[in-house]
Design an enzyme around this catalytic site. Structure first.
Site, PDB file in Angstrom:
ATOM      1  CB  SER A  85      -0.910   0.012   1.227  1.00  0.00           C
ATOM      2  OG  SER A  85      -1.806  -1.068   1.164  1.00  0.00           O
ATOM      3  CB  THR A 138      -3.580   4.384   2.092  1.00  0.00           C
ATOM      4  OG1 THR A 138      -3.365   2.972   1.964  1.00  0.00           O
ATOM      5  CG2 THR A 138      -4.286   4.914   0.864  1.00  0.00           C
ATOM      6  CD  GLU A 257      -6.643   3.534   3.339  1.00  0.00           C
ATOM      7  OE1 GLU A 257      -6.317   4.197   4.343  1.00  0.00           O
ATOM      8  OE2 GLU A 257      -6.040   2.516   2.963  1.00  0.00           O
ATOM      9  CG  ASP A 262      -4.942  -4.621   2.929  1.00  0.00           C
ATOM     10  OD1 ASP A 262      -4.504  -5.267   1.954  1.00  0.00           O
ATOM     11  OD2 ASP A 262      -4.277  -4.415   3.966  1.00  0.00           O
ATOM     12  CG  HIS A 266      -3.594  -8.747   4.752  1.00  0.00           C
ATOM     13  ND1 HIS A 266      -2.501  -9.223   4.058  1.00  0.00           N
ATOM     14  CD2 HIS A 266      -3.642  -7.417   4.493  1.00  0.00           C
ATOM     15  CE1 HIS A 266      -1.919  -8.216   3.415  1.00  0.00           C
ATOM     16  NE2 HIS A 266      -2.595  -7.114   3.648  1.00  0.00           N
ATOM     17  CG  ASP A 304      -4.001  -0.177  -1.954  1.00  0.00           C
ATOM     18  OD1 ASP A 304      -4.951  -0.993  -2.099  1.00  0.00           O
ATOM     19  OD2 ASP A 304      -3.516   0.103  -0.846  1.00  0.00           O
ATOM     20  CG  HIS A 305      -2.680  -3.829  -3.013  1.00  0.00           C
ATOM     21  ND1 HIS A 305      -3.442  -4.594  -2.146  1.00  0.00           N
ATOM     22  CD2 HIS A 305      -2.076  -2.893  -2.236  1.00  0.00           C
ATOM     23  CE1 HIS A 305      -3.289  -4.158  -0.919  1.00  0.00           C
ATOM     24  NE2 HIS A 305      -2.476  -3.113  -0.937  1.00  0.00           N
TER      25      HIS A 305
END
Ligand code: MG
Ligand code: ZN
Length: 367
Positions: A85, A138, A257, A262, A266, A304-305
């Site tokens: 990130s 971020t 954000e 995320d 995870h 971001d991904h």
């Protein structure tokens, strides 16, 4: 005046709970106009599969379906095909590929001039809003410059000196219980900030005062998740647009954000991913309605991904996505970009994540 503003916020906030009202359709966007404001919405770890899972689970309209322009970006960093990130946010913020863990610095760890800092220097109002600590990668990459994302206290010090008008997020301890014994909250108050700590909730209780700058801390470290009762982000999105609009006649740059999508990835926790994306969907709806009325605001939603290598397996049904994770880390997938408003057409196509920075500057008309 103050109570009127407060009332406006409350009315707008309750409106988002009302039955769905469609925004004007995209043909009403004046693409050739120049935006005065840019709102960059980042769903950390929110790629196609996370969006699909939430869309198939949502009982309410899914606002990403209303965006007229969709692109894909290549997420890789300078050091890895699979970004983190920090490098990704630095790419959005400053238009340069850098190494994983880098916060607003280039491959030689030298500071990069970010779009938020340029907006500030051009007298636009600026804001950073998140559901994770404000010192997290971020938001940090937009206004801090550190060679490694783990340096939370150094990042807090950078943020305290950044001049960002509005910051909302967790991480109070990095400002007030530090190894150097400085109390950054007091230092920021001396510089004209109001600082508030209404943990987790009650953002709607805070009146918009007359001060120009506000640091609003939502947790000592990490805010709780949506499943535990966190609900401030949709309100914060309304609060932020109104706060920043009042702050400058030149316009504003706001990065907002949803940082815990995320974390669900995870943890390979599909329910958590969906609950966080659905919370973000409310934010996106609020921001779209604002932009549709305001007509001078470019809205960009991206990630971001991807996180978790999420797949929706064959037994997926409406309301019951079969979410299977292939990893507990990030993956290298292309990541979608949704744009609405003046100059949103710039975001069509496939491009590097660094181009988001360049396209935002081009949209603003900055030489
Ligand atoms: Mg993040
Ligand atoms: Zn992550």
């Amino acid at each position: 005046m103050r109570s009127l503003l407060f009332l406006w916020i409350l009315m707008t906030f309750s409106a988002c709970k009302a039955p769905y009202l469609p925004i004007p359709s995209y043909y009403k966007v004046n693409f050739s106009k120049q935006p005065k404001n840019i709102i960059l919405l980042i769903g950390d770890g929110m790629s196609i599969a996370q969006i699909s899972a939430a869309l198939y689970s949502s009982k309410k309209p899914f606002h990403l379906e209303q965006f007229p322009v969709i692109g894909l970006h290549k997420t890789h960093s300078s050091s890895d095909l699979v970004t983190d990130s920090a490098a990704a946010a630095t790419a959005f913020a400053a238009g340069k590929k850098t190494y994983n863990n880098a916060i607003g610095v280039d491959i030689d760890s030298l500071p990069l001039y970010t779009i938020l800092e340029e907006a500030r220097d051009r007298n636009l109002a600026t804001g950073l809003v998140t559901t994770v600590p404000i010192t997290h990668a971020t938001p940090a990459a937009f206004a801090a410059h550190q060679h490694n994302r783990v340096l939370s206290e150094e990042i807090a010090l950078d943020l305290s000196n950044s001049g960002v008008d509005l910051m909302i997020g967790g991480g109070q301890k990095y400002f007030e219980r530090r190894n150097d014994d400085r109390n950054l909250l007091q230092e920021m108050q001396a510089k004209g900030y109001r600082t508030e700590s209404y943990f987790y909730k009650n953002l709607d209780k805070i009146p918009i005062g007359t001060e120009d700058k506000l640091l609003y801390l939502t947790a000592d470290d990490s805010p709780i998740g949506v499943e535990q009762g966190r609900d401030y982000l949709p309100f914060a999105s309304l609060f932020a647009t109104h706060f920043l609009e009042r702050r400058s006649d030149e316009g504003f740059f706001l990065m907002l954000e949803s940082g815990q999508i995320d974390w669900g990835g995870h943890a390979n926790d599909g329910k958590r991913v969906v609950s966080e994306v659905l919370d973000f969907n409310k934010v996106i709806g609020n921001v779209l309605r604002y932009a549709a009325t305001n007509k001078e605001t470019l809205v960009i939603v991206t990630a971001d991904h991807e996180t978790g290598g999420l797949a929706l397996n064959p037994k997926t049904k409406m309301g019951k996505p079969q979410m299977v994770f292939n990893s507990n880390g990030h993956t290298a997938q292309l990541t979608p970009v949704f744009a609405y408003g003046p100059q949103s057409q710039l975001f069509n196509g496939i491009y590097d994540n660094t181009m988001i920075y360049h396209k935002m500057r081009e949209a603003f008309g900055w030489e």
